[in-house]
Design a protein around this motif. Structure first.
Motif, PDB file in Angstrom:
ATOM      1  N   LEU A 183       0.830  -1.211   0.000  1.00 10.04           N
ATOM      2  CA  LEU A 183       0.000   0.000   0.000  1.00 10.04           C
ATOM      3  C   LEU A 183       0.860   1.254   0.000  1.00 10.04           C
ATOM      4  CD1 LEU A 183      -2.931  -0.775   2.465  1.00 10.04           C
ATOM      5  CD2 LEU A 183      -3.102  -0.276   0.030  1.00 10.04           C
ATOM      6  N   LYS A 184       1.935   1.238   0.773  1.00 15.04           N
ATOM      7  CA  LYS A 184       2.835   2.394   0.815  1.00 15.04           C
ATOM      8  C   LYS A 184       3.488   2.621  -0.545  1.00 15.04           C
ATOM      9  CE  LYS A 184       4.020   2.288   5.717  1.00 15.04           C
ATOM     10  NZ  LYS A 184       5.093   2.105   6.714  1.00 15.04           N
ATOM     11  N   GLU A 185       3.937   1.539  -1.172  1.00 20.24           N
ATOM     12  CA  GLU A 185       4.561   1.648  -2.492  1.00 20.24           C
ATOM     13  C   GLU A 185       3.555   2.167  -3.523  1.00 20.24           C
ATOM     14  OE1 GLU A 185       6.724  -1.250  -5.763  1.00 20.24           O
ATOM     15  OE2 GLU A 185       6.433  -1.970  -3.714  1.00 20.24           O
ATOM     16  N   TRP A 186       2.326   1.670  -3.451  1.00 20.38           N
ATOM     17  CA  TRP A 186       1.271   2.113  -4.366  1.00 20.38           C
ATOM     18  C   TRP A 186       0.978   3.602  -4.176  1.00 20.38           C
ATOM     19  CZ3 TRP A 186      -3.628   3.801  -2.718  1.00 20.38           C
ATOM     20  CH2 TRP A 186      -4.541   4.049  -3.741  1.00 20.38           C
ATOM     21  N   ALA A 187       0.879   4.039  -2.913  1.00 22.39           N
ATOM     22  CA  ALA A 187       0.582   5.446  -2.627  1.00 22.39           C
ATOM     23  C   ALA A 187       1.698   6.353  -3.126  1.00 22.39           C
ATOM     24  CB  ALA A 187       0.358   5.647  -1.133  1.00 22.39           C
ATOM     25  N   ALA A 236       3.764   5.646  -5.633  1.00 18.31           N
ATOM     26  CA  ALA A 236       3.738   5.611  -7.103  1.00 18.31           C
ATOM     27  C   ALA A 236       2.622   6.494  -7.655  1.00 18.31           C
ATOM     28  CB  ALA A 236       3.564   4.179  -7.593  1.00 18.31           C
ATOM     29  N   LYS A 237       1.498   6.527  -6.972  1.00 20.19           N
ATOM     30  CA  LYS A 237       0.368   7.344  -7.399  1.00 20.19           C
ATOM     31  C   LYS A 237       0.486   8.788  -6.907  1.00 20.19           C
ATOM     32  CE  LYS A 237      -2.819   4.718  -9.374  1.00 20.19           C
ATOM     33  NZ  LYS A 237      -3.393   5.022 -10.644  1.00 20.19           N
ATOM     34  N   ASN A 238       1.522   9.074  -6.130  1.00 20.91           N
ATOM     35  CA  ASN A 238       1.756  10.395  -5.543  1.00 20.91           C
ATOM     36  C   ASN A 238       0.574  10.849  -4.691  1.00 20.91           C
ATOM     37  OD1 ASN A 238       3.405  12.543  -5.002  1.00 20.91           O
ATOM     38  ND2 ASN A 238       2.713  13.745  -6.752  1.00 20.91           N
ATOM     39  N   ILE A 239       0.067   9.923  -3.898  1.00 21.60           N
ATOM     40  CA  ILE A 239      -1.034  10.221  -2.989  1.00 21.60           C
ATOM     41  C   ILE A 239      -0.432  10.708  -1.676  1.00 21.60           C
ATOM     42  CG2 ILE A 239      -2.984   9.256  -1.707  1.00 21.60           C
ATOM     43  CD1 ILE A 239      -3.288   7.246  -4.002  1.00 21.60           C
ATOM     44  N   ARG A 240      -0.888  11.876  -1.240  1.00 20.33           N
ATOM     45  CA  ARG A 240      -0.356  12.473  -0.016  1.00 20.33           C
ATOM     46  C   ARG A 240      -1.496  12.702   0.970  1.00 20.33           C
ATOM     47  NH1 ARG A 240       2.589  17.691  -1.710  1.00 20.33           N
ATOM     48  NH2 ARG A 240       2.806  17.814   0.537  1.00 20.33           N
ATOM     49  N   PRO A 241      -1.195  12.605   2.247  1.00 16.02           N
ATOM     50  CA  PRO A 241      -2.226  12.871   3.252  1.00 16.02           C
ATOM     51  C   PRO A 241      -2.572  14.357   3.287  1.00 16.02           C
ATOM     52  CG  PRO A 241      -0.110  12.458   4.292  1.00 16.02           C
ATOM     53  CD  PRO A 241       0.079  12.215   2.830  1.00 16.02           C
ATOM     54  N   ILE A 242      -3.825  14.633   3.618  1.00 15.18           N
ATOM     55  CA  ILE A 242      -4.264  16.021   3.726  1.00 15.18           C
ATOM     56  C   ILE A 242      -4.798  16.280   5.127  1.00 15.18           C
ATOM     57  CG2 ILE A 242      -4.803  16.304   1.286  1.00 15.18           C
ATOM     58  CD1 ILE A 242      -7.741  15.831   1.980  1.00 15.18           C
ATOM     59  N   ALA A 243      -4.821  17.537   5.501  1.00 11.97           N
ATOM     60  CA  ALA A 243      -5.370  17.947   6.794  1.00 11.97           C
ATOM     61  C   ALA A 243      -6.547  18.877   6.539  1.00 11.97           C
ATOM     62  CB  ALA A 243      -4.305  18.656   7.616  1.00 11.97           C
ATOM     63  N   LYS A 244      -7.608  18.672   7.284  1.00  6.95           N
ATOM     64  CA  LYS A 244      -8.770  19.538   7.158  1.00  6.95           C
ATOM     65  C   LYS A 244      -8.585  20.733   8.086  1.00  6.95           C
ATOM     66  CE  LYS A 244     -13.764  19.432   7.274  1.00  6.95           C
ATOM     67  NZ  LYS A 244     -14.965  18.627   7.500  1.00  6.95           N
ATOM     68  N   LEU A 245      -8.599  21.927   7.508  1.00  6.72           N
ATOM     69  CA  LEU A 245      -8.429  23.158   8.271  1.00  6.72           C
ATOM     70  C   LEU A 245      -9.701  23.995   8.162  1.00  6.72           C
ATOM     71  CD1 LEU A 245      -4.865  24.001   6.962  1.00  6.72           C
ATOM     72  CD2 LEU A 245      -5.439  22.878   9.113  1.00  6.72           C
ATOM     73  N   LYS A 246      -9.766  25.092   8.930  1.00  7.84           N
ATOM     74  CA  LYS A 246     -10.938  25.970   8.859  1.00  7.84           C
ATOM     75  C   LYS A 246     -11.116  26.549   7.463  1.00  7.84           C
ATOM     76  CE  LYS A 246     -10.981  27.406  13.660  1.00  7.84           C
ATOM     77  NZ  LYS A 246     -10.856  28.521  14.587  1.00  7.84           N
TER      78      LYS A 246
END
Length: 176
Positions: free
Chosen positions: A81-85, A87-97
């Motif tokens: 899953l880490k390798e796939w993420a 490769a797909k350039n998937i990054r975590p996001i944070a929800k802000l105001k």
């Protein structure tokens, strides 16, 4: 009975089948790192051929997946899953105001990235893989086979008929 024409037809068909599998993986958009599409191995047997994939997540792409926990080979699943993420350039996001913001990935423990991977694995456990296939996997092997079914049947029938005819000619020549 010798079957040289049948063996030759099987060898040609298995190469076509592998090429179609690779192309279908790209069409299906199950091509992140390219490992899956390039992993197909084949073997011709006496009466057929086998095509397999040597990547551990091939089953997940083809028929869905079980949850990525740390038990039952889960460490490999999490690493996949880490390798796939990546490769797909998937990054975590944070929800802000004011909206959403990408989380930093240069921290020592990469906790945001690991949290994202955990959330993805939890979603896979709950729903499955590949939404556009109703979370059941792409069924790529069967779909490619069905698209080639007539060609396989006609090529093998023709090759077997030639081998049978040649054997019958040999038997008749021995009798006369």
């Amino acid at each position: 009975m010798e079957k040289p024409n049948l063996k030759k037809a099987l060898e040609e068909l298995v190469e076509v089948y592998k090429a179609k599998l690779k192309a279908q993986a790209k069409i299906d958009r199950t091509y992140a790192t390219g490992k899956f599409a390039n992993s197909f191995e084949s073997r011709v047997t006496d009466d057929g051929f086998e095509v397999t994939s040597n990547v551990d997540y091939a089953g997940a792409v083809n028929s869905g997946s079980s949850p990525a926990t740390k038990t039952s080979g889960g460490i490999e699943k999490v690493e996949s899953l880490k390798e796939w993420a990546r490769a797909k350039n998937i990054r975590p996001i944070a929800k802000l105001k004011g909206g959403y913001k990408f989380r930093r990935l240069n921290t020592d423990k990469r906790s945001a990235f690991n949290s994202m991977i955990f959330a993805i694995s939890k979603s896979i456990a709950k729903k499955g893989t590949i939404k556009r296939y109703q979370y059941n996997g792409s069924d790529i092997f069967n779909r490619v086979y069905k698209s080639m079914e007539r060609k396989i049947g006609s090529d093998l029938s023709e090759a077997f008929a030639i081998d049978l005819k040649n054997d019958m000619v040999k038997i008749i020549n021995k009798i006369n």
